[in-house]
Design an enzyme around this catalytic site. Structure first.
Site, PDB file in Angstrom:
ATOM      1  N   GLU A  57       0.815  -1.223   0.000  1.00 53.99           N
ATOM      2  CA  GLU A  57       0.000   0.000   0.000  1.00 53.99           C
ATOM      3  C   GLU A  57       0.843   1.265   0.000  1.00 53.99           C
ATOM      4  OE1 GLU A  57      -2.577  -3.272   1.765  1.00 53.99           O
ATOM      5  OE2 GLU A  57      -0.519  -2.570   2.113  1.00 53.99           O
ATOM      6  N   PHE A 119     -12.828  -6.600  12.919  1.00 58.27           N
ATOM      7  CA  PHE A 119     -11.630  -7.109  12.235  1.00 58.27           C
ATOM      8  C   PHE A 119     -11.155  -6.105  11.191  1.00 58.27           C
ATOM      9  CE2 PHE A 119      -9.806  -9.667   8.679  1.00 58.27           C
ATOM     10  CZ  PHE A 119      -8.656 -10.085   9.345  1.00 58.27           C
ATOM     11  N   GLN A 120      -9.893  -5.777  11.252  1.00 57.98           N
ATOM     12  CA  GLN A 120      -9.239  -4.824  10.352  1.00 57.98           C
ATOM     13  C   GLN A 120      -9.898  -3.443  10.379  1.00 57.98           C
ATOM     14  OE1 GLN A 120      -8.711  -6.684   6.436  1.00 57.98           O
ATOM     15  NE2 GLN A 120      -6.724  -7.443   7.105  1.00 57.98           N
ATOM     16  N   LYS A 169     -17.644  -0.702   3.918  1.00 53.67           N
ATOM     17  CA  LYS A 169     -17.909  -1.767   2.949  1.00 53.67           C
ATOM     18  C   LYS A 169     -19.363  -1.798   2.502  1.00 53.67           C
ATOM     19  CE  LYS A 169     -17.127  -6.718   2.233  1.00 53.67           C
ATOM     20  NZ  LYS A 169     -16.553  -7.961   2.823  1.00 53.67           N
ATOM     21  N   MET A 477      23.670   9.301   4.026  1.00 54.65           N
ATOM     22  CA  MET A 477      23.503  10.589   4.685  1.00 54.65           C
ATOM     23  C   MET A 477      23.609  10.451   6.198  1.00 54.65           C
ATOM     24  SD  MET A 477      23.297  13.751   3.908  1.00 54.65           S
ATOM     25  CE  MET A 477      22.499  14.113   2.352  1.00 54.65           C
TER      26      MET A 477
END
Length: 566
Positions: A57, A119-120, A169, A477
């Protein structure tokens, strides 16, 4: 709110895709999951928009950023709920910092599960509030077209930025036979585009008095596509130009009025000019700490003009004598439309040009490949016309210093947030958006290991980017700072072992090369002429520093490592 009857009922997912297509979106980057399955089911049969399946993602959002930064068009990403959404946070924060027009759809659990630790589930609206220009959670299917239309308007107008739409959803799955009128009506959001004419006149009045003026060009000039106007204004009044990192390309690097990038790793001439100027016109630049050094001593002898589309930036860091709120292109157009004033900068131009010519760039050793030489060589091979993408670290600064930029939107990099892992996916997004342009990515061995999984999609989607890894076997760096300020204690910044990057490239089916001979590097790099996805690993010096360097908290004239001609 007016309701519009639909000819046939449609699901929220169908409305989402149709609205995006109607608003000109042709590409989205995404990764499916449970909460966005209704949307992906609609994507399966929808032909109007191309979907690019990333491999993480964070990669999807950076790909959308690369698409947006290189074109100015909205970048769109879709991720699922919970960990999908939290994986997108880095890209969203990066877009906020660099004013990137971005629309991110985050899946969410069904409305009945919100707030119940389903969930999630994650409170993505709460999480992203500080790092977005605006965000929404859709509560009703009929509201989807209105919210998307508003979101894209907000993301792409005024100071651009990311907008998140959290999509439960069930809202995306349910059908509706009507929608709310999607016409934009935002009375509280009216960004100022046209500057105040009196302020424009004040700039020219002060310019007529100035003996040592300097123009500072930031990312806002590039985003406004105002490079032509910037150069015309600089040439009319013979004003030297300094750019920020994101302002690179707004004036060609070979233009006689260009002094270089300013700030921590800016050129000697640029930093001295900003220090000695008696009049500074900053356009589309937010005076971040990497440019200003110590703000108490920055341009302390100068009357300062700050032109910015975001009024919150004016006076935030540097005290301003003439504030101008408005679009960079519009401001420059208005300045050019005014009756020219008389000014004389001949002695000043001679002085800053002398400063520019006094300094030699880098020691052209031959025992190891010099990273600066690699970038210069690629610049010659691409005739200074490539879209140049970088990750973050030493290679980013060398690329800013040594590639021969010619055009706005030519450098795609992570400026404000400094996001390692930005490079590979951003280059993919830039190439997908610009299939007819050469896209070259410079990346370090550290940043490459963060998001190299996106290399898997190069052949699938026919994305012939040229990935050039400058491999110094370290977090360069970080190591440089440790060597400069921590008595050489390179704590956890040197890689004792690295993967075989050549085998990794082969695993992705990408043509690969490894070069380490300074005597043949110019000829070796000619392989980039081939129009295929390519990974080039170049072993460079493990001790090379990015110079000059202004130590943190110091003034811009207190540069380390300036090398003068004998």
């Amino acid at each position: 709110m007016e309701k519009i009857k639909l000819e046939t009922p449609k699901t929220g997912s169908e409305l989402l895709l149709e609205t995006l297509e109607n608003l000109g979106v042709d590409t989205i980057f995404g990764y499916p999951g449970g909460a966005v399955l209704p949307l992906y089911d609609a994507i399966y049969s929808f032909k109007g928009i191309r979907h690019i399946l990333g491999r993480h993602e964070q990669g999807c959002v950076h790909e959308a950023e690369g698409y947006a930064k290189s074109t100015g068009k909205i970048g769109v990403a879709v991720v699922t709920s919970g960990p999908g959404a939290t994986n997108a946070i880095t890209g969203i924060a990066d877009a906020m910092s660099d004013s990137v027009p971005l629309l991110v759809f985050t899946g969410q659990v069904a409305k009945s599960g919100i707030g119940k630790d389903a969930f999630q589930e994650a409170d993505i609206v709460g999480i992203t509030t500080p790092i977005t220009k605006y965000n929404y959670q859709v509560r009703e299917t009929a509201d989807i077209p209105r919210i998307i239309t508003e979101a894209i308007h907000i993301a792409t107008t005024g100071r651009p930025g990311p907008v998140v739409i959290d999509l439960p959803k069930d809202v995306s799955a349910l059908e509706t036979d009507f929608i709310y009128d999607p016409a934009v009506h935002l009375p509280s959001y009216q960004p100022t585009i046209v500057p105040n004419e009196l302020q424009i006149k004040k700039i020219l009045k002060q310019l007529s008095k100035a003996k040592k003026p300097v123009l500072v060009s930031g990312g806002g000039v590039s985003y406004a596509e105002a490079a032509t106007e910037l150069v015309a204004f600089a040439e009319r009044y013979q004003i030297p130009v300094v750019t920020s990192l994101l302002g690179q390309g707004t004036i060609a690097t070979d233009h006689p009025l260009f002094l270089g990038m300013g700030g921590m790793h800016g050129s000697f001439a640029a930093n001295i000019a900003m220090t000695e100027a008696d009049f500074m016109i900053s356009i589309g630049c937010r005076f971040d700490d990497r440019l200003t050094g110590n703000p108490k001593t920055f341009a302390k002898n100068a009357k300062v003009v700050h032109i910015d589309i975001d009024p919150a930036e004016i006076g935030k860091i540097i005290n301003v004598d003439i504030p101008v709120v408005g679009d960079a292109k519009k401001a420059l157009t208005m300045l050019l439309a005014e009756e020219p004033v008389h000014n004389n900068t001949e002695k000043w131009i001679d002085k800053v040009t002398e400063d520019k010519n006094r300094v030699r760039s880098y020691d052209k050793k031959e025992r190891v490949v010099q990273p600066q030489a690699v970038i210069e060589c690629v610049g010659e091979l691409t005739k200074g016309e490539a879209i140049v993408v970088t990750d973050v670290g030493q290679h980013q600064m060398w690329t800013a210093q040594y590639y021969p930029y010619k055009n706005e939107r030519q450098l795609v990099t992570s400026g404000g947030l400094g996001t390692m892992g930005f490079g590979v996916p951003a280059a993919i997004g830039a190439k997908i958006a610009n299939p007819d342009k050469e896209v070259v990515l410079f990346v370090g061995d550290g940043g490459y290991q963060m998001t190299n999984q996106e290399m898997a999609i190069l052949n699938i989607y026919k994305v012939p980017i040229k990935v050039i890894m400058l491999n110094n076997h370290s977090l360069g760096m970080v190591r440089q700072w440790q060597e400069a300020f921590y008595e050489g204690r390179t704590s956890e910044s040197v890689f004792d072992s690295l993967p075989d990057f050549q085998l990794m490239a082969q695993a992705y089916g990408v043509k690969s090369y490894k070069f380490n001979n300074p005597e043949t590097i110019t000829q070796d790099l000619e392989v980039i002429r081939e129009d295929v996805p390519m990974f080039i690993e170049v072993d460079i010096s493990r001790k090379e520093h990015v110079l000059p360097m202004v130590p943190a908290g110091k003034s811009n004239h207190e540069m380390l490592g300036v090398k003068f001609n004998a």
